[in-house]
Design a protein around this motif. Structure first.
Motif, PDB file in Angstrom:
ATOM      1  N   ALA A  85       0.856  -1.186   0.000  1.00  0.00           N
ATOM      2  CA  ALA A  85       0.000   0.000   0.000  1.00  0.00           C
ATOM      3  C   ALA A  85       0.892   1.235   0.000  1.00  0.00           C
ATOM      4  N   VAL A  86       0.441   2.289  -0.646  1.00  0.00           N
ATOM      5  CA  VAL A  86       1.190   3.544  -0.716  1.00  0.00           C
ATOM      6  C   VAL A  86       0.276   4.634  -0.164  1.00  0.00           C
ATOM      7  N   PRO A  87       0.588   5.181   1.018  1.00  0.00           N
ATOM      8  CA  PRO A  87      -0.293   6.192   1.610  1.00  0.00           C
ATOM      9  C   PRO A  87      -0.635   7.309   0.624  1.00  0.00           C
ATOM     10  N   GLY A  88      -1.933   7.612   0.539  1.00  0.00           N
ATOM     11  CA  GLY A  88      -2.409   8.649  -0.340  1.00  0.00           C
ATOM     12  C   GLY A  88      -2.538   8.234  -1.797  1.00  0.00           C
ATOM     13  N   GLN A  89      -2.103   7.020  -2.131  1.00  0.00           N
ATOM     14  CA  GLN A  89      -2.134   6.587  -3.529  1.00  0.00           C
ATOM     15  C   GLN A  89      -2.803   5.227  -3.713  1.00  0.00           C
ATOM     16  N   LEU A  90      -2.544   4.294  -2.796  1.00  0.00           N
ATOM     17  CA  LEU A  90      -3.063   2.935  -2.925  1.00  0.00           C
ATOM     18  C   LEU A  90      -3.307   2.387  -1.532  1.00  0.00           C
ATOM     19  N   ARG A  91      -4.564   2.006  -1.270  1.00  0.00           N
ATOM     20  CA  ARG A  91      -4.901   1.506   0.062  1.00  0.00           C
ATOM     21  C   ARG A  91      -5.241   0.025   0.011  1.00  0.00           C
ATOM     22  N   SER A  92      -5.032  -0.644   1.135  1.00  0.00           N
ATOM     23  CA  SER A  92      -5.364  -2.062   1.260  1.00  0.00           C
ATOM     24  C   SER A  92      -6.822  -2.219   1.639  1.00  0.00           C
ATOM     25  N   ASP A 150      -5.433  -8.476   0.235  1.00  0.00           N
ATOM     26  CA  ASP A 150      -5.339  -9.123  -1.072  1.00  0.00           C
ATOM     27  C   ASP A 150      -5.906  -8.249  -2.186  1.00  0.00           C
ATOM     28  N   ARG A 151      -6.567  -7.169  -1.807  1.00  0.00           N
ATOM     29  CA  ARG A 151      -7.075  -6.197  -2.779  1.00  0.00           C
ATOM     30  C   ARG A 151      -6.501  -4.832  -2.438  1.00  0.00           C
ATOM     31  N   LYS A 152      -6.205  -4.074  -3.470  1.00  0.00           N
ATOM     32  CA  LYS A 152      -5.696  -2.713  -3.298  1.00  0.00           C
ATOM     33  C   LYS A 152      -6.559  -1.783  -4.127  1.00  0.00           C
ATOM     34  N   PHE A 203       1.314   4.462 -12.676  1.00  0.00           N
ATOM     35  CA  PHE A 203       1.456   3.738 -11.410  1.00  0.00           C
ATOM     36  C   PHE A 203       0.493   2.549 -11.363  1.00  0.00           C
ATOM     37  N   LEU A 204      -0.776   2.782 -11.713  1.00  0.00           N
ATOM     38  CA  LEU A 204      -1.777   1.718 -11.650  1.00  0.00           C
ATOM     39  C   LEU A 204      -1.505   0.628 -12.679  1.00  0.00           C
ATOM     40  N   ALA A 205      -0.975   0.991 -13.847  1.00  0.00           N
ATOM     41  CA  ALA A 205      -0.600  -0.013 -14.844  1.00  0.00           C
ATOM     42  C   ALA A 205       0.505  -0.903 -14.291  1.00  0.00           C
ATOM     43  N   ASP A 206       1.451  -0.321 -13.566  1.00  0.00           N
ATOM     44  CA  ASP A 206       2.521  -1.111 -12.961  1.00  0.00           C
ATOM     45  C   ASP A 206       1.940  -2.090 -11.940  1.00  0.00           C
TER      46      ASP A 206
END
Length: 120
Positions: free
Chosen positions: A75-82, A87-89, A103-106
């Motif tokens: 998880a990346v604070p402010g960008q991607l949460r768990s 198992d899902r982001k 970022f999301l494509a990566d």
């Protein structure tokens, strides 16, 4: 392949949300070869070989993009949460913001096993 029901879902959203959804949809198709679209549980889902890869959800004040089978992605604070047990982001995009499609494509490549950059 684009699905008419997914197109209709996107077209019903507010203009800024439809723009975000379209960007995300295009990114998924560029990133994951052979991805299929379907409306499931009332939302656009993206599948490959019958396996759920991602989903777009339009809410009142945001668009969420969730990736499945992402336990190995931090998880990346402010960008991607768990979500759930990790198992899902999910990434949330609010009005005035843009999806960080690179970022999301990566993230999507990592969970789908696709090893090539988008557009190649």
């Amino acid at each position: 392949m684009m699905n008419d029901d997914v197109t209709a879902y996107i077209e019903k959203a507010e203009p800024w949300q439809a723009e975000v959804c379209t960007s995300l949809r295009e990114m998924v198709h560029r990133t994951v070869p052979g991805v299929e679209e379907a409306i499931q549980y009332g939302k656009p889902h993206f599948l490959r070989d019958g396996r759920h890869m991602a989903v777009i959800h339009v809410a009142k004040a945001k668009v969420s993009f969730m990736v499945f089978d992402a336990a190995g992605v931090e998880a990346v604070p402010g960008q991607l949460r768990s979500l759930g047990n990790g198992d899902r982001k999910a990434a949330d995009i609010r009005e005035g913001g843009q999806a960080d499609c690179e970022f999301l494509a990566d993230v999507l490549r990592r969970v789908s096993g696709v090893n090539r950059p988008a557009g190649e």
